[in-house]
Design a protein around this motif. Structure first.
Motif, PDB file in Angstrom:
ATOM      1  N   LEU A 134       0.734  -1.241   0.021  1.00 27.12           N
ATOM      2  CA  LEU A 134       0.017   0.027   0.085  1.00 27.12           C
ATOM      3  C   LEU A 134       0.744   1.316  -0.193  1.00 27.12           C
ATOM      4  CD1 LEU A 134      -3.022   0.724  -0.114  1.00 27.12           C
ATOM      5  CD2 LEU A 134      -2.801   0.961   2.342  1.00 27.12           C
ATOM      6  N   PRO A 135       2.012   1.247   0.717  1.00 26.98           N
ATOM      7  CA  PRO A 135       2.854   2.734   0.683  1.00 26.98           C
ATOM      8  C   PRO A 135       3.228   2.897  -0.826  1.00 26.98           C
ATOM      9  CG  PRO A 135       3.437   1.319   2.598  1.00 26.98           C
ATOM     10  CD  PRO A 135       2.500   0.280   1.649  1.00 26.98           C
ATOM     11  N   LEU A 136       3.505   1.779  -1.872  1.00 23.56           N
ATOM     12  CA  LEU A 136       3.729   2.125  -3.082  1.00 23.56           C
ATOM     13  C   LEU A 136       2.987   3.296  -3.695  1.00 23.56           C
ATOM     14  CD1 LEU A 136       4.865  -1.288  -4.567  1.00 23.56           C
ATOM     15  CD2 LEU A 136       6.125   0.536  -3.871  1.00 23.56           C
ATOM     16  N   LYS A 137       1.708   3.389  -3.184  1.00 23.05           N
ATOM     17  CA  LYS A 137       0.744   4.318  -3.834  1.00 23.05           C
ATOM     18  C   LYS A 137       1.339   5.766  -3.670  1.00 23.05           C
ATOM     19  CE  LYS A 137      -4.292   5.502  -3.784  1.00 23.05           C
ATOM     20  NZ  LYS A 137      -5.589   5.132  -3.091  1.00 23.05           N
ATOM     21  N   GLU A 138       1.796   5.877  -2.453  1.00 20.19           N
ATOM     22  CA  GLU A 138       2.530   7.326  -2.198  1.00 20.19           C
ATOM     23  C   GLU A 138       3.629   7.425  -3.100  1.00 20.19           C
ATOM     24  OE1 GLU A 138       1.036   9.598  -0.376  1.00 20.19           O
ATOM     25  OE2 GLU A 138      -0.399   8.053   0.366  1.00 20.19           O
ATOM     26  N   LYS A 139       4.378   6.432  -3.243  1.00 17.29           N
ATOM     27  CA  LYS A 139       5.587   6.448  -4.289  1.00 17.29           C
ATOM     28  C   LYS A 139       5.137   6.827  -5.791  1.00 17.29           C
ATOM     29  CE  LYS A 139       8.635   5.197  -1.264  1.00 17.29           C
ATOM     30  NZ  LYS A 139       9.813   5.937  -0.867  1.00 17.29           N
ATOM     31  N   VAL A 140       4.032   6.194  -6.168  1.00 13.59           N
ATOM     32  CA  VAL A 140       3.279   6.433  -7.378  1.00 13.59           C
ATOM     33  C   VAL A 140       3.028   8.051  -7.404  1.00 13.59           C
ATOM     34  CG1 VAL A 140       1.607   6.175  -9.137  1.00 13.59           C
ATOM     35  CG2 VAL A 140       2.827   4.012  -7.765  1.00 13.59           C
ATOM     36  N   HIS A 141       2.434   8.497  -6.607  1.00 12.78           N
ATOM     37  CA  HIS A 141       2.019   9.937  -6.442  1.00 12.78           C
ATOM     38  C   HIS A 141       3.108  10.608  -6.254  1.00 12.78           C
ATOM     39  CE1 HIS A 141      -2.235   8.650  -6.085  1.00 12.78           C
ATOM     40  NE2 HIS A 141      -2.206   8.587  -4.857  1.00 12.78           N
TER      41      HIS A 141
END
Length: 1230
Positions: free
Chosen positions: A526-533
């Protein structure tokens, strides 16, 4: 196997069945062994599979006695039969099954050995992998600890020594990596049939990491060697450059001195020679420019390495001296040129020099503009940065030239007098000297200003461009680092995703574990979502007007977003597939039931989870299991049993055995019900709850009776039966009470224990039961014979009379306790008599009586034994008794006693006394004192369908007889509906409306405080529907009239044919003899007469049903009037208090000849499809008496229409009597 062999050797059928079952089981087991895959390298998965293989092997060994028994049975069959074909078939099948058993056992042992070897190899590989990963981590840590290359001899030697030591360690660690690779290759080669993707992925990652480490080591080694060579060469090159610089400075000083001598510049030859020498000097300076810059750059690197040391200060001093001398040399060279060029037309040379500088500046400005725009990716910007560094170096090199030219112009303009300028300026003579001088000054000054302005402008543009490049580099480096980090995380996530096995290859027991792992994995990424943003935000900061990202960067950003979305979609799809698989194949699914049917049948599930069955051969579907259909068809063989209670009990006994409920104890059933928390009897159960509870029950039975219970088949069959009984509309839900009633009624327990348990389910917490609750219990109970088409014999589906009977037995108490209920049930009420008979049938199955049947001469008698209480030593077996066969001198209305267990001496003496007493009684006594084997209740008959349906209960309307039967059924069902009749066009697949709601309303009405506030009872409903009932009766009579006309026409046709042949008049019945082969026409006439006589019997029975129904309506009307006339003060009295018990006899087939172990004398002959309790009616009364009773039953307000209908019915009766009198006789029927 040929049918002829089966007929000759009947025991072969059982052998074939056992052989087929064992062969099918072995085939399924072999397929299961071959289909089981494990994840190579996963020790937990391999251990789980080893445990399962061990369990399968134990199961196989437990079935070994079954194989031995089959072989023994085959050998016995071969010894008993002389049929060579049968012996050959038996031998062939035994050899096949032994071979199949050995193959399955061999496959199982081979697989088990392979799993143990895989476990061993996987353990070794995991250990080698762990060691390889450890050395990889050590290597990575070493690489990260490397410092920037130092440009000192000691530091370079130290770094080179460390690198050599690390290379030696790398060569040693290569062994660990090679061992891990060898073990991985062995796993991939030996276990390719299993899932090796985990091994492949881990091995590829290890090799890729190891290759990257080796590449870094090689690059480091090359860089150190280059640095060492550079350091060794630097000082030599520096000394060489300084030596040349000294020589160049000497040459420059000589030229400078020569150019400043007096009158030297006036000699053109001398100037030319000096210019040539200067050009040679300038060529050497240009040739050494790159050497100077390289020395300067390398010297700066060495200075950074020597920072803070004495060598650094010395080197810095030498570099500064070199730079100073280099600058001075260049200045001297420019001054020499300027001085030499000033010898002739100096202002023109200055003008040309300034023009050249302006042209160069314009060229560089254009070159700077061509470097724009800023690149959209890091390599492009880095390349632009390198180009601009070269550009700035060129500017730095050109700066002294420009400064020198500008200074020369300034000095020239300051030193030259106006007269000199006049001579130098070639202007027309008409201009004055002042004007010419002013023009020369203005021209040179303007060009010098332009050069200065363009130079400053170019430097500002260069600085601004460098600032943009630096800003772009910083931002692009941030974007690249974010993309690289996200790419790494995504690759790690994709590696985990690639390790997923197809859902179809997962073990059913592991579905929940895999589901939990995927959910945990989803939370982890789920933290990957912040990386994508973050990546998207950094990319969006590059505005097109500022920096346009390159197509490569845009593709990378889009690819990262796509991979992230695909990863999310893959996770959601994986979770969905696992959910569906867990739903369809998990512990709560119906997947394990798919094996309950064999080809061409397939088990399917409707949207409400109700199973149905597809026949791919005929391309049809049905609700009933194929085995259930076969069972219903086999139950039809029991329709020749005359007495409905025994007929129903024997059908239920066969059903009980087919469902294996005869093995289920009451305690086991209660444990299963408690385990599933089925305590709220008013709640409903869905299909999955039913299946789960049945699965628990049958798994326990399988443990106790391994070879007798096929769990999937039993669960599916029992589910099918429960739905047929309690959910004919296939809604997918039945009540908990209904489920308990069905299972407990057919389980193995004492009769009174069943009564107590069922009463407990409907009793309150205080142990008492009211009429409503008792009605619910009896309603669910009566559905069991109702599903078999036998409900009419047990009082119909209307349970009001049975409830009323029970509470009248309890002196009309508002509530009854268990003891009173048990006392009432011991009387075997008509609606429940089938249950105790079922227990007696079960008890009689193994009974062996040392007596001989007086009819079929069977000895000993197996099953029920019926002893006459009229004649001494007269016994009948159950087959003869149920079929109605009698011996000469014994009548069916004589009293008999039933035994389901061998008799005792006391019973023999008691029966002898009864026989002796009955010897002195007349036939009229037995006719006037019939004894009933059950407690009758007042009810309305439904159509008595005496044949077990071939599938779920259906209605058929193929002929007039069936229609009449249907009409009779509909008259009875009027009490259970809201005034609507079943439509005649009901399709066979449609089911009768559920009666639960009506029963609930009725039972609630029994406890209302005031009779006036009660809901409409069945009697009130019938009053409101009297007009509809009249119409129904009129339609029935119209059908009878039509049947009468058809019979009359057929009779006239037969009579005319008889007269046309010129034969003598038809003889009277006693004169009729069996026809000879020479008179086929007479045989046809006799057969038709037989059919007509049977038809007449059916019509008389149906009319009798209508008469009973009318009497019941009158009784209910009378009871209703009593309720309406009751005073208000008695409103709290129970609603059934004033109802008088009915003493009318049922006109259906006898439910049970006598009470337990006693058989009554009312075992009358059958009439068509109906079995009547009362003695046969005299045919002289016939339909006339029926019509008279019907006519008297209806109010006189019916008028002429009803009378006309009755008149036509009388004509029908007379016509039928005449026809039967002429054409029927008992001898002809034989």
């Amino acid at each position: 196997m040929p049918s002829s062999v089966l007929l000759e050797v009947p025991a072969l059928a059982d052998f074939n069945k056992a052989w087929a079952e064992l062969t099918d089981w072995l085939s399924r087991l072999d397929r299961e062994i071959k289909s089981q895959r494990v994840v190579v390298g996963d020790l937990d998965d391999i251990n789980d599979m080893i445990i399962k293989q061990k369990a399968i092997l134990q199961d196989l060994e437990q079935r070994r006695p079954q194989l031995d028994e089959l072989i023994t049975a085959a050998q016995n069959l071969k010894n008993k039969t002389s049929n060579q074909e049968a012996r050959t078939i038996i031998t062939d099948r035994i050899e096949k099954i032994q071979t199949q058993w050995d193959e399955v056992h061999g496959h199982l042992q081979s697989r088990r050995q392979q799993l143990h070897e895989m476990l061993k190899d996987s353990t070794q590989w995991l250990e080698a992998k762990r060691e390889a990963e450890q050395v990889l981590e050590q290597a990575k840590a070493k690489l990260e600890s490397w410092k920037e290359i130092s440009y000192t001899v000691e530091a370079l030697k130290k770094q080179n020594t460390e690198l050599k030591q690390f290379s030696k360690e790398i060569r040693q660690w290569q062994i660990n990596v090679d061992v891990a690779n060898d073990m991985a290759l062995k796993l991939l080669r030996d276990y390719s049939a299993d899932d090796t993707r985990k091994v492949e992925l881990i091995t590829d990652n290890i090799n890729a990491t190891w290759a990257a480490i080796n590449k870094r080591v090689g690059e480091r080694e090359a860089a150190l060697e280059s640095a060492l060579r550079m350091l060794q060469q630097f000082y030599l090159d520096l000394e060489k450059f300084l030596a040349w610089l000294t020589e160049a400075e000497t040459t420059a000083n000589v030229l400078q001195d020569a150019t400043h001598k007096e009158k030297t510049l006036e000699d053109a030859k001398t100037v030319w020679e000096l210019m040539k020498q200067w050009q040679e000097l300038q060529a050497e300076i240009d040739a050494h420019t790159d050497i100077f810059h390289n020395l300067d750059e390398n010297g700066q690197k060495i200075l950074r390495s020597l920072e803070g040391s004495e060598d650094a200060a010395l080197l810095q001093k030498r570099l500064d001296n070199m730079n100073l001398r280099w600058s001075e040399l260049r200045k001297k060279s420019l001054n020499i040129r300027s001085h030499l060029e000033a010898s002739t037309d100096q202002w023109k040379r200055l003008h040309l020099s300034l023009q050249e500088l302006l042209a160069w500046l314009q060229l560089k400005e254009d070159e700077l503009k061509q470097q724009a725009p800023i690149g959209g990716d890091l390599p492009t910007v880095q390349k632009q940065n390198d180009i601009h560094r070269t550009f700035k170096r060129e500017l730095k090199t050109k700066e002294p030239v420009i400064r020198s030219a500008l200074e020369t112009v300034r000095i020239f303009l300051a030193e030259q007098p106006v007269e000199g300028l006049e001579k130098l300026y070639p202007e027309p003579r008409e201009l004055s000297p002042e004007e010419r001088a002013h023009n020369v000054t203005k021209l040179l000054q303007r060009q010098a200003d332009e050069v200065r302005t363009e130079w400053d402008k170019l430097n500002l543009q260069s600085a601004d461009w460098q600032k943009k490049i630096d800003d772009a580099l910083e931002r692009l480096q941030g974007l690249q680092e974010a993309m690289d980090e996200l790419d790494l995380k995504l690759r790690q996530a994709e590696v985990f995703k690639a390790s997923w096995q197809p859902v179809g290859d997962l073990l059913i027991d592991s579905l929940q574990d895999h589901l939990e792992k995927v959910k945990v994995y989803r939370a982890e990424i789920l933290p990957l979502k912040e990386k994508v943003h973050q990546v998207n935000d950094l990319a969006h900061r590059f505005a097109p007007s500022d920096i346009q990202l390159s197509q490569y960067n845009l593709s990378c950003v889009e690819d990262l977003n796509t991979r992230w979305k695909m990863l999310q979609v893959a996770i959601d799809e994986r979770i969905r597939q696992l959910h569906e698989a867990h739903r369809d194949f998990g512990p709560t699914s119906q997947h394990f039931l798919t094996t309950s049917v064999q080809g061409p049948w397939e088990r399917a599930i409707s949207p409400n989870k109700v199973p149905y069955y597809i026949n791919h051969e005929t391309q049809t579907t049905c609700w009933d299991h194929p085995k259930m259909t076969e069972l219903y068809q086999s139950l039809a063989d029991l329709n020749n049993v005359r007495f409905s209670a025994y007929r129903t009990a024997m059908k239920l006994r066969r059903l009980q055995k087919a469902l294996c409920l005869d093995l289920l104890s009451l305690s086991a059933a209660c444990d299963a019900l408690d385990q599933h928390n089925l305590k709220q009897n008013d709640q409903s159960m869905d299909i999955l709850q039913i299946i789960n509870c049945l699965t628990t029950i049958y798994h326990r039975l399988e443990q106790e009776h391994n070879n007798l219970v096929n769990v999937p088949l039993c669960v599916d069959m029992c589910l099918n039966w429960l739905l047929n009984v309690y959910d004919t509309g296939r809604t997918g839900r039945i009540r908990v009470l209904s489920f308990k009633t069905g299972v407990v009624s057919l389980c193995k327990a004492h009769l009174e224990d069943k009564y107590r348990y069922l009463f407990k389910q409907v009793a309150s917490s205080t142990g008492f039961c009211d009429q409503r609750r008792l009605g619910l219990l009896l309603h669910d109970s009566i559905q069991i014979p109702r599903q078999l088409g036998e409900v009419a014999s047990f009082g119909g589906s209307n349970i009001e009379p049975s409830v009323r009977s029970c509470f009248q037995f309890a002196n009309n108490k508002p509530e009854i306790e268990a003891a009173l209920f048990l006392d009432w049930m011991r009387l075997e009420p008509q609606s429940m008599v089938w249950l105790p008979v079922l227990h007696r049938v079960a008890a009689a199955e193994t009974a062996k009586h040392q007596a001989k049947c007086n009819i079929c001469k069977e000895c000993p008698i197996i099953g029920f034994r019926y002893r006459s209480l009229k004649h001494f030593n007269y016994d009948i077996c159950q087959s003869c008794f149920f079929s109605g066969r009698v011996a000469k001198g014994h009548k069916m209305h004589y009293p008999m006693v039933e035994y389901c267990t061998p008799t005792t001496s006391g019973e023999d003496v008691r029966d002898f006394a009864k026989v002796l007493k009955n010897k002195f009684r007349t036939k009229r006594y037995f006719a006037k004192h019939p004894r009933m084997g059950y407690l009758p209740v007042q009810t309305v008959l439904e159509g008595d369908n005496m044949e077990t349906p071939a599938s779920s209960p259906q209605l058929s309307h193929d002929d007039t007889h069936s229609r009449i039967e249907h009409y009779a059924s509909r008259l009875a069902e009027m009490e259970n509906t809201n005034g609507s009749y079943l439509n005649d066009s009901i399709s066979p697949n449609e089911s009768i409306d559920d009666e639960h709601l009506l029963i609930q309303h009725y039972c609630q009405s029994l406890n209302q405080e005031s009779p006036l506030s009660q809901p409409r009872s069945p009697a009130q409903i019938l009053i409101s529907l009297e007009s509809e009932e009249r119409g129904e009766l009129e339609r029935i009579l119209a059908d009878l009239e039509e049947e009468n006309r058809n019979l009359q026409a057929e009779y006239d046709r037969l009579k005319q044919q008889h007269d046309h042949k010129g034969l003598s008049p038809l003889p009277s019945p006693p004169e009729m003899m069996p026809v000879s082969p020479q008179s086929p026409r007479d045989a046809e006439l006799i057969a038709e007469a037989k059919l007509l006589r049977q038809h007449k019997g059916r019509l008389e029975a149906r009319m009798q049903i209508l008469e009973d129904h009318n009497k019941q309506l009158e009784s209910q009307l009378h009871r209703l009037r009593q309720l309406l006339e009751q005073p208000q003060a008695d409103a709290k009295v129970n609603g059934t208090t004033l109802s008088s018990p009915s003493t009318s006899l049922q006109r259906s087939d006898s439910s049970q000849p006598m009470l337990l172990r006693v058989v009554g004398s009312q075992t009358s002959e059958t009439m068509g499809e109906d079995e009547l309790l009362s003695p046969p009616q005299d045919t002289s009364t016939g339909l006339e008496e029926v019509m008279e009773q019907l006519n008297n039953s209806f109010p006189s307000s019916r008028g002429h229409n009803v009378g006309s209908l009755f008149h036509m019915a009388d004509d029908l009766g007379r016509a039928m009597e005449t026809l039967v009198t002429v054409m029927t006789d008992d001898k002809v029927l034989e």
